[in-house]
Design a protein around this motif. Structure first.
Motif, PDB file in Angstrom:
ATOM      1  N   LYS A  32       0.841  -1.198   0.000  1.00  0.00           N
ATOM      2  CA  LYS A  32       0.000   0.000   0.000  1.00  0.00           C
ATOM      3  C   LYS A  32       0.875   1.246   0.000  1.00  0.00           C
ATOM      4  O   LYS A  32       1.797   1.373   0.799  1.00  0.00           O
ATOM      5  N   ASN A  33       0.576   2.135  -0.926  1.00  0.00           N
ATOM      6  CA  ASN A  33       1.346   3.360  -1.067  1.00  0.00           C
ATOM      7  C   ASN A  33       0.975   4.317   0.059  1.00  0.00           C
ATOM      8  O   ASN A  33      -0.186   4.622   0.272  1.00  0.00           O
ATOM      9  N   ASN A  34       1.973   4.801   0.777  1.00  0.00           N
ATOM     10  CA  ASN A  34       1.720   5.711   1.898  1.00  0.00           C
ATOM     11  C   ASN A  34       1.140   7.053   1.460  1.00  0.00           C
ATOM     12  O   ASN A  34       0.424   7.694   2.215  1.00  0.00           O
ATOM     13  N   ASP A  35       1.440   7.469   0.242  1.00  0.00           N
ATOM     14  CA  ASP A  35       0.978   8.768  -0.238  1.00  0.00           C
ATOM     15  C   ASP A  35      -0.465   8.746  -0.697  1.00  0.00           C
ATOM     16  O   ASP A  35      -1.116   9.774  -0.764  1.00  0.00           O
ATOM     17  N   ASN A  36      -0.970   7.578  -1.043  1.00  0.00           N
ATOM     18  CA  ASN A  36      -2.311   7.480  -1.600  1.00  0.00           C
ATOM     19  C   ASN A  36      -2.987   6.252  -0.998  1.00  0.00           C
ATOM     20  O   ASN A  36      -2.558   5.137  -1.223  1.00  0.00           O
ATOM     21  N   ASP A  37      -4.059   6.476  -0.263  1.00  0.00           N
ATOM     22  CA  ASP A  37      -4.715   5.381   0.451  1.00  0.00           C
ATOM     23  C   ASP A  37      -5.327   4.327  -0.455  1.00  0.00           C
ATOM     24  O   ASP A  37      -5.600   3.229  -0.009  1.00  0.00           O
ATOM     25  N   ASP A  38      -5.556   4.644  -1.716  1.00  0.00           N
ATOM     26  CA  ASP A  38      -6.262   3.719  -2.604  1.00  0.00           C
ATOM     27  C   ASP A  38      -5.361   2.904  -3.522  1.00  0.00           C
ATOM     28  O   ASP A  38      -5.848   2.040  -4.230  1.00  0.00           O
ATOM     29  N   SER A  39      -4.077   3.166  -3.521  1.00  0.00           N
ATOM     30  CA  SER A  39      -3.238   2.494  -4.507  1.00  0.00           C
ATOM     31  C   SER A  39      -2.150   1.646  -3.852  1.00  0.00           C
ATOM     32  O   SER A  39      -1.769   1.855  -2.702  1.00  0.00           O
ATOM     33  N   PHE A  40      -1.701   0.683  -4.624  1.00  0.00           N
ATOM     34  CA  PHE A  40      -0.584  -0.159  -4.221  1.00  0.00           C
ATOM     35  C   PHE A  40       0.567   0.097  -5.185  1.00  0.00           C
ATOM     36  O   PHE A  40       0.351   0.336  -6.360  1.00  0.00           O
ATOM     37  N   SER A  41       1.783   0.051  -4.672  1.00  0.00           N
ATOM     38  CA  SER A  41       2.964   0.263  -5.490  1.00  0.00           C
ATOM     39  C   SER A  41       3.912  -0.914  -5.317  1.00  0.00           C
ATOM     40  O   SER A  41       3.864  -1.624  -4.311  1.00  0.00           O
ATOM     41  N   THR A  42       4.795  -1.067  -6.289  1.00  0.00           N
ATOM     42  CA  THR A  42       5.798  -2.124  -6.210  1.00  0.00           C
ATOM     43  C   THR A  42       6.896  -1.683  -5.244  1.00  0.00           C
ATOM     44  O   THR A  42       7.425  -0.577  -5.338  1.00  0.00           O
ATOM     45  N   LYS A  43       7.205  -2.561  -4.302  1.00  0.00           N
ATOM     46  CA  LYS A  43       8.217  -2.269  -3.295  1.00  0.00           C
ATOM     47  C   LYS A  43       9.238  -3.407  -3.288  1.00  0.00           C
ATOM     48  O   LYS A  43       8.886  -4.571  -3.448  1.00  0.00           O
ATOM     49  N   THR A  44      10.505  -3.055  -3.133  1.00  0.00           N
ATOM     50  CA  THR A  44      11.569  -4.041  -3.005  1.00  0.00           C
ATOM     51  C   THR A  44      12.183  -3.886  -1.623  1.00  0.00           C
ATOM     52  O   THR A  44      12.486  -2.768  -1.200  1.00  0.00           O
ATOM     53  N   SER A  45      12.358  -4.999  -0.930  1.00  0.00           N
ATOM     54  CA  SER A  45      12.911  -4.977   0.420  1.00  0.00           C
ATOM     55  C   SER A  45      14.003  -6.026   0.562  1.00  0.00           C
ATOM     56  O   SER A  45      13.989  -7.045  -0.127  1.00  0.00           O
ATOM     57  N   PHE A  46      14.913  -5.754   1.472  1.00  0.00           N
ATOM     58  CA  PHE A  46      15.870  -6.762   1.906  1.00  0.00           C
ATOM     59  C   PHE A  46      15.404  -7.221   3.277  1.00  0.00           C
ATOM     60  O   PHE A  46      15.143  -6.392   4.160  1.00  0.00           O
ATOM     61  N   ILE A  47      15.278  -8.526   3.469  1.00  0.00           N
ATOM     62  CA  ILE A  47      14.846  -9.052   4.756  1.00  0.00           C
ATOM     63  C   ILE A  47      15.872 -10.055   5.272  1.00  0.00           C
ATOM     64  O   ILE A  47      16.603 -10.676   4.495  1.00  0.00           O
ATOM     65  N   LYS A  48      15.921 -10.159   6.585  1.00  0.00           N
ATOM     66  CA  LYS A  48      16.860 -11.084   7.221  1.00  0.00           C
ATOM     67  C   LYS A  48      16.182 -11.685   8.443  1.00  0.00           C
ATOM     68  O   LYS A  48      15.538 -10.982   9.210  1.00  0.00           O
ATOM     69  N   GLY A  49      16.334 -12.983   8.596  1.00  0.00           N
ATOM     70  CA  GLY A  49      15.801 -13.665   9.765  1.00  0.00           C
ATOM     71  C   GLY A  49      16.831 -13.693  10.882  1.00  0.00           C
ATOM     72  O   GLY A  49      18.010 -13.930  10.644  1.00  0.00           O
ATOM     73  N   LEU A  50      16.389 -13.415  12.099  1.00  0.00           N
ATOM     74  CA  LEU A  50      17.249 -13.499  13.282  1.00  0.00           C
ATOM     75  C   LEU A  50      16.757 -14.684  14.105  1.00  0.00           C
ATOM     76  O   LEU A  50      15.815 -14.575  14.881  1.00  0.00           O
ATOM     77  N   ASP A  51      17.391 -15.823  13.888  1.00  0.00           N
ATOM     78  CA  ASP A  51      16.941 -17.081  14.495  1.00  0.00           C
ATOM     79  C   ASP A  51      16.862 -17.019  16.020  1.00  0.00           C
ATOM     80  O   ASP A  51      15.921 -17.521  16.614  1.00  0.00           O
TER      81      ASP A  51
END
Length: 84
Positions: A32-51
């Motif tokens: 969900k795009n923070n600037d517009n409540d009605d739209s979704f945008s493509t987001k890329t993230s880096f994630i890491k698990g902390l066991d």
């Protein structure tokens, strides 16, 4: 369940699956795009698990934001080249 909540749950499950398999990595998804409540945008993230803590942490960016910044930079470069 609203589609937006279902989408968020699917994204979180994808994060969990990725961390179980690879422990860390990049993932691209609709958010969900923070600037517009009605739209979704493509987001890329880096994630890491902390066991040790059973946490998943990450940081991401909207691809639209990167595109806008690069477009602005190209325009500034072109203006500079015209002047000199």
């Amino acid at each position: 369940m609203p589609a937006e909540k279902a989408s968020n749950l699917e994204t979180l499950r994808t994060f969990d699956d990725m961390v179980i398999i690879t422990k860390e990595g990049f993932i691209t998804y609709k958010h969900k795009n923070n600037d517009n409540d009605d739209s979704f945008s493509t987001k890329t993230s880096f994630i890491k698990g902390l066991d040790n803590w059973q946490w998943v942490i990450g940081k991401g960016f909207y691809q639209d934001d990167v595109h806008d910044i690069l477009t602005q930079r190209i325009q500034l470069d072109n203006e500079y080249k015209k002047r000199f």
